[in-house]
Design a protein around this motif. Structure first.
Motif, short mmCIF file in Angstrom:
data_model
loop_
_atom_site.label_atom_id
_atom_site.label_comp_id
_atom_site.label_asym_id
_atom_site.label_seq_id
_atom_site.Cartn_x
_atom_site.Cartn_y
_atom_site.Cartn_z
N VAL A 37 0.81 -1.22 0.00
CA VAL A 37 0.00 0.00 0.00
C VAL A 37 0.85 1.28 0.00
O VAL A 37 0.33 2.36 -0.29
CB VAL A 37 -0.97 0.03 1.21
CG1 VAL A 37 -1.97 -1.12 1.10
CG2 VAL A 37 -0.24 -0.01 2.54
N ARG A 40 0.85 3.59 -3.35
CA ARG A 40 -0.36 4.41 -3.52
C ARG A 40 -0.41 5.53 -2.48
O ARG A 40 -0.71 6.68 -2.80
CB ARG A 40 -1.58 3.51 -3.40
CG ARG A 40 -2.90 4.23 -3.31
CD ARG A 40 -3.43 4.74 -4.65
NE ARG A 40 -4.73 5.35 -4.44
CZ ARG A 40 -5.88 4.67 -4.38
NH1 ARG A 40 -5.85 3.34 -4.50
NH2 ARG A 40 -7.02 5.29 -4.20
N GLN A 43 1.67 8.71 -3.08
CA GLN A 43 1.22 9.69 -4.07
C GLN A 43 0.60 10.92 -3.41
O GLN A 43 0.52 11.98 -4.02
CB GLN A 43 0.22 9.04 -5.03
CG GLN A 43 0.81 7.95 -5.88
CD GLN A 43 -0.24 7.24 -6.73
OE1 GLN A 43 -1.35 7.75 -6.91
NE2 GLN A 43 0.10 6.07 -7.25
N SER A 44 0.13 10.75 -2.16
CA SER A 44 -0.54 11.85 -1.47
C SER A 44 0.12 12.24 -0.16
O SER A 44 -0.16 13.32 0.37
CB SER A 44 -2.00 11.46 -1.16
OG SER A 44 -2.70 11.11 -2.33
N GLU A 243 -6.20 -3.27 -2.13
CA GLU A 243 -7.13 -2.31 -2.73
C GLU A 243 -8.35 -2.10 -1.84
O GLU A 243 -8.85 -0.98 -1.70
CB GLU A 243 -7.56 -2.79 -4.12
CG GLU A 243 -6.46 -2.71 -5.16
CD GLU A 243 -5.92 -1.29 -5.32
OE1 GLU A 243 -6.73 -0.34 -5.28
OE2 GLU A 243 -4.70 -1.13 -5.48
N LEU A 246 -7.21 0.12 1.04
CA LEU A 246 -7.06 1.51 0.63
C LEU A 246 -8.42 2.18 0.45
O LEU A 246 -8.61 3.35 0.80
CB LEU A 246 -6.24 1.61 -0.65
CG LEU A 246 -4.75 1.30 -0.50
CD1 LEU A 246 -4.10 1.11 -1.86
CD2 LEU A 246 -4.04 2.42 0.27
N GLU A 247 -9.36 1.45 -0.08
CA GLU A 247 -10.71 1.99 -0.23
C GLU A 247 -11.33 2.28 1.13
O GLU A 247 -12.03 3.28 1.31
CB GLU A 247 -11.59 1.00 -1.01
CG GLU A 247 -12.99 1.50 -1.26
CD GLU A 247 -13.82 0.52 -2.08
OE1 GLU A 247 -15.04 0.75 -2.21
OE2 GLU A 247 -13.27 -0.49 -2.54
N GLY A 250 -9.87 5.48 2.43
CA GLY A 250 -9.84 6.61 1.48
C GLY A 250 -10.68 7.80 1.87
O GLY A 250 -10.28 8.95 1.66
N LEU A 256 -6.55 11.31 -0.53
CA LEU A 256 -6.12 9.96 -0.94
C LEU A 256 -6.96 9.50 -2.12
O LEU A 256 -8.18 9.54 -2.05
CB LEU A 256 -6.27 8.97 0.22
CG LEU A 256 -5.84 7.53 -0.08
CD1 LEU A 256 -4.38 7.49 -0.50
CD2 LEU A 256 -6.08 6.64 1.13
#
Length: 256
Positions: A37, A40, A43-44, A243, A246-247, A250, A256
């Protein structure tokens, strides 16, 4: 890149740009449990993944580890926003840190932890500590993996399980036993009202190590908490279903 915090006592990797996001790993795993994770998240966020003291540096009790991580957060963020996500043992550390240093983190994500174990849960830690003392960590590796992953998942992901077993066996046995003893005695329920920041409490639907009732109790005791149960997952959802994990976080983390 590699970073040192808290006067060189906390080793960590750092990647990305943006607000700081610290990730605290589980007792039965290591910081590589977040590898799926981190790209991803980076990126933020400026993602920092430390080796919790005792797993790559000095040995310490839960309160001392929490204080050490608070020092690392202060070193890194210098008063700016900092978000903390803890999984399992790392969640207990994050929670204790928030109790002892309530103004430090901006938001907390507590994944698969709680405020206190049931008597059955306490006994499980005492048994693991005793077995590892008598026979070594290899004697409880199967038990440790079962607490992390459902049997079906282990069968379906042999390479991942081989990696996770090797990671567990690299744990310092003395640190492991000390952490088991501390978790067996821990009860933060009377202090939960000290945590004033927003908290997202996550738990895998099939988590056997810290079952969903622990997370329900934790969320109910915190002043500003929201509970999410992650379907189909066990104790380390960021490894089992990156995934989905992360969802789940989010909507709670900005940008995110």
């Amino acid at each position: 890149m590699n970073r040192l915090f808290a006067n060189g006592t906390v080793h960590a990797t750092q990647s990305g740009k943006g607000p700081f996001l610290f990730l605290f790993h589980s007792l039965l795993s290591d910081r590589a449990s977040f590898d799926a994770v981190v790209p991803r998240l980076s990126q933020s966020f400026r993602v920092v993944v430390p080796e919790l003291p005792g797993f790559g540096g000095s040995q310490a009790g839960l309160a001392a580890v929490a204080d050490r991580m608070a020092e690392a957060l202060t070193d890194a963020a210098g008063g700016d926003d900092v978000f903390v996500l803890g999984n399992g043992y790392g969640g207990f550390i994050a929670l204790q840190m928030a109790v002892r240093h309530p103004d430090l983190a901006t938001k907390l994500i507590l994944a698969d932890c709680g405020a206190a174990f049931s008597e059955e849960g306490r006994a499980a830690f005492r048994n693991m500590a005793a077995a590892s003392q008598a026979k070594g960590l290899s004697a409880i590796t199967d038990v440790a993996m079962r607490r992390l992953f459902a049997p079906e998942f282990q069968i379906q992901h042999p390479d991942l399980m081989r990696d996770r077993r090797e990671a567990f066996l690299r744990t310092d046995p003395d640190v492991f036993r000390a952490a088991c003893d501390a978790l067996a005695e821990l009860d933060l329920r009377p202090e939960l009202t000290k945590v004033k920041v927003p908290v997202l409490v996550l738990v895998g639907e099939h988590d056997e190590a810290t079952p969903p009732p622990m997370s329900r109790e934790l969320a109910a005791g915190l002043p500003h908490a929201h509970l999410k149960i992650i379907p189909g997952c066990a104790h380390v959802p960021q490894l089992q279903s990156p995934e989905v994990f992360l969802e789940a976080i989010g909507d709670f983390l900005p940008a995110l």
